[in-house]
Design a protein around this motif. Sequence first.
Motif, mmCIF file in Angstrom:
data_model
loop_
_atom_site.group_PDB
_atom_site.id
_atom_site.type_symbol
_atom_site.label_atom_id
_atom_site.label_comp_id
_atom_site.label_asym_id
_atom_site.label_seq_id
_atom_site.Cartn_x
_atom_site.Cartn_y
_atom_site.Cartn_z
ATOM 1 N N TRP A 1 4.029 -5.523 -19.788
ATOM 2 C CA TRP A 1 3.022 -6.387 -19.160
ATOM 3 C C TRP A 1 3.677 -7.545 -18.416
ATOM 4 O O TRP A 1 3.262 -7.897 -17.308
ATOM 5 C CB TRP A 1 2.064 -6.909 -20.219
ATOM 6 C CG TRP A 1 0.890 -7.645 -19.647
ATOM 7 C CD1 TRP A 1 0.785 -8.980 -19.402
ATOM 8 C CD2 TRP A 1 -0.357 -7.072 -19.223
ATOM 9 N NE1 TRP A 1 -0.438 -9.287 -18.864
ATOM 10 C CE2 TRP A 1 -1.161 -8.130 -18.742
ATOM 11 C CE3 TRP A 1 -0.868 -5.779 -19.215
ATOM 12 C CZ2 TRP A 1 -2.448 -7.920 -18.258
ATOM 13 C CZ3 TRP A 1 -2.153 -5.580 -18.732
ATOM 14 C CH2 TRP A 1 -2.923 -6.635 -18.269
ATOM 15 N N ARG B 1 4.789 -6.647 -15.023
ATOM 16 C CA ARG B 1 3.696 -6.131 -14.191
ATOM 17 C C ARG B 1 3.656 -4.608 -14.170
ATOM 18 O O ARG B 1 3.223 -4.001 -13.188
ATOM 19 C CB ARG B 1 3.785 -6.690 -12.766
ATOM 20 C CG ARG B 1 3.650 -8.202 -12.714
ATOM 21 C CD ARG B 1 3.560 -8.726 -11.302
ATOM 22 N NE ARG B 1 3.563 -10.176 -11.280
ATOM 23 C CZ ARG B 1 2.486 -10.939 -11.445
ATOM 24 N NH1 ARG B 1 1.314 -10.367 -11.627
ATOM 25 N NH2 ARG B 1 2.577 -12.257 -11.422
ATOM 26 N N ARG C 1 1.545 -2.652 -15.715
ATOM 27 C CA ARG C 1 0.310 -2.758 -16.484
ATOM 28 C C ARG C 1 -0.113 -1.424 -17.090
ATOM 29 O O ARG C 1 -0.596 -1.365 -18.222
ATOM 30 C CB ARG C 1 -0.800 -3.322 -15.590
ATOM 31 C CG ARG C 1 -0.449 -4.697 -14.981
ATOM 32 C CD ARG C 1 -0.307 -5.755 -16.058
ATOM 33 N NE ARG C 1 0.237 -7.007 -15.595
ATOM 34 C CZ ARG C 1 -0.467 -7.976 -15.014
ATOM 35 N NH1 ARG C 1 -1.756 -7.810 -14.797
ATOM 36 N NH2 ARG C 1 0.110 -9.104 -14.662
ATOM 37 N N ALA D 1 2.006 -0.732 -20.076
ATOM 38 C CA ALA D 1 1.642 -1.622 -21.183
ATOM 39 C C ALA D 1 0.396 -1.117 -21.903
ATOM 40 O O ALA D 1 0.348 -1.068 -23.140
ATOM 41 C CB ALA D 1 1.421 -3.041 -20.662
ATOM 42 N N ASP E 1 -0.415 -4.148 -10.627
ATOM 43 C CA ASP E 1 0.619 -3.318 -11.252
ATOM 44 C C ASP E 1 1.718 -3.039 -10.233
ATOM 45 O O ASP E 1 1.443 -2.635 -9.099
ATOM 46 C CB ASP E 1 0.010 -2.001 -11.731
ATOM 47 C CG ASP E 1 1.039 -1.087 -12.373
ATOM 48 O OD1 ASP E 1 1.278 -1.229 -13.581
ATOM 49 O OD2 ASP E 1 1.618 -0.245 -11.652
#
Length: 534
Positions: free
Chosen positions: A80, A83, A85, A88, A329
Amino acid sequence: MTTRPFSRFTAWATAVFTACFLAWTRLTLRTQVFAGLDASSNVPRLVRDSPVAQVASAFAIVAHPAVMCLLLVVIAIWAWRRRLRHLAVTSLVSGALTMLICQAIKASVNRARPPSPMADAITYQGSSYPSLHMAMAAATAAVVVGVTTTTRQPRWAVVLWRLVGFAFVVAMGFDGWLMNAHHFTDIIAGVLLGAAVVSAVMLFARVRMLPLIAPRHPANAVRTRGGLCAVIYNPAKMRDEMVFRRQLVSELAGAHWEIPLWLPTTIAQPGAAQAREAIARGADLVVAAGGDGTVREVSGALAGSGIPMGIVPSGTANLLAKNVGIPIDMEDAISVAVGGEPTPLDLVRMVVDAQADKPLYFAVMAGIGFDARLMQRTNESLKKALGAAAYVFSAMPELFTKPHRVEISVDGSKQTRRNAVLTVMGNVPSIGGGVELMPDADPTDGRMEMVVGSPVGLSAWARATAQVLTRMGADPTLEQYAGVAMSVEVDEPMPYELDGDLVGSGSLFEAEVDPGALMIMLPPRPSSQAPAAR
């Protein structure tokens, strides 16, 4: 949002592992097909308190499902912050979902564990089918492999981590079998369940578990080739520069672009000089990676050049990216920057204190007074720690600032002379956090908006904020204007910011929209998106 299609490979993996788990469960619990295999688990294999038994017990504790779940949380936080995402979310959801589904099945089946000399071990608890240790081991190994593919590790590293993951799952299964903690069928069921869950999560999160051997393209296949891509990036904003470089190089290579030209920014040269160098060297695409300040510098230098600019948002607010639909992202943003649709975008050209030979450009907003001082007050360390919330803390002292006199003109016509605390010219609706200060602003309509406000004190700011958030009623302290050209003159020099960066101070600000000045890479429209990827 994501621009990535579903992966056919991951979809097939999800279907195969799910079907295998269901078939294995039926054969195990409803038939005697595997009775012979499970009978072997009734024979003790270890002597209690022997060195081998102690090692096996220690390994089971170190690799406890709770430990693996914690590891997946750590991976999620790591991803995260960089970035990544989708990765994550995959890591976090895979661990939680695997544990929940496995425990639910255990409670439903309620299968007794085989007799074991290690029956008093803390890992010898609860129902036997399926093995939670094995389900979590499979999920953890798959997520680790997903990390290597997402971060575009070298082939040898991908192969190595696949082997490590496979060895870990095998070792975990052997340990459970050796300790008589599970029947053989429990172990296999755990692997299949964990693999099915993590594959499903990766499918919907668009994290690709790429095949080890890439498919070969026919020798006579037509391959279009890109040109030169210049990458202008702010190293201070990169959480992991090597991951960024590998992902971008991989995306460019897949689209048959040349080796990119890397142009890092510096404090002295925050992006405009690098953009001019990219133009001089014949770049066909410029990728700007950094915060709104880097993007503003690059876009201003590219204005009117016709060279498309892709954005990889890496700052705190990333206002332009969010307003035009560019993903946050990093992998998604890189995909759009290289393979998106070039789209004309308005920029606003601003001259301060009649210095026509030193024009400035902004794509998001220009703020005079209040928000410029807010940017000045906000500590960079606080921004890194809290993100956009850092501005809230810095705003408190500014709520009691006395108004100053401003004279406003729109499209050459004098509108008003009034007191103001807040003066913002904007090219986009949102100023971050879901707050649309100028909801009618559109960076493609050839016009811009301006909001002038004079709230002073907590109650006045509360009313103004409520009106902006709800769009209900009218607040006399806020006025809004729209036009192609605007000017703001203040009685004394005021600090001003452009796209979130404090630039300087001035008394006369003349701004005019430059329609379609920038070609920006935006996500493809749904009708033009590519088919599912492998």
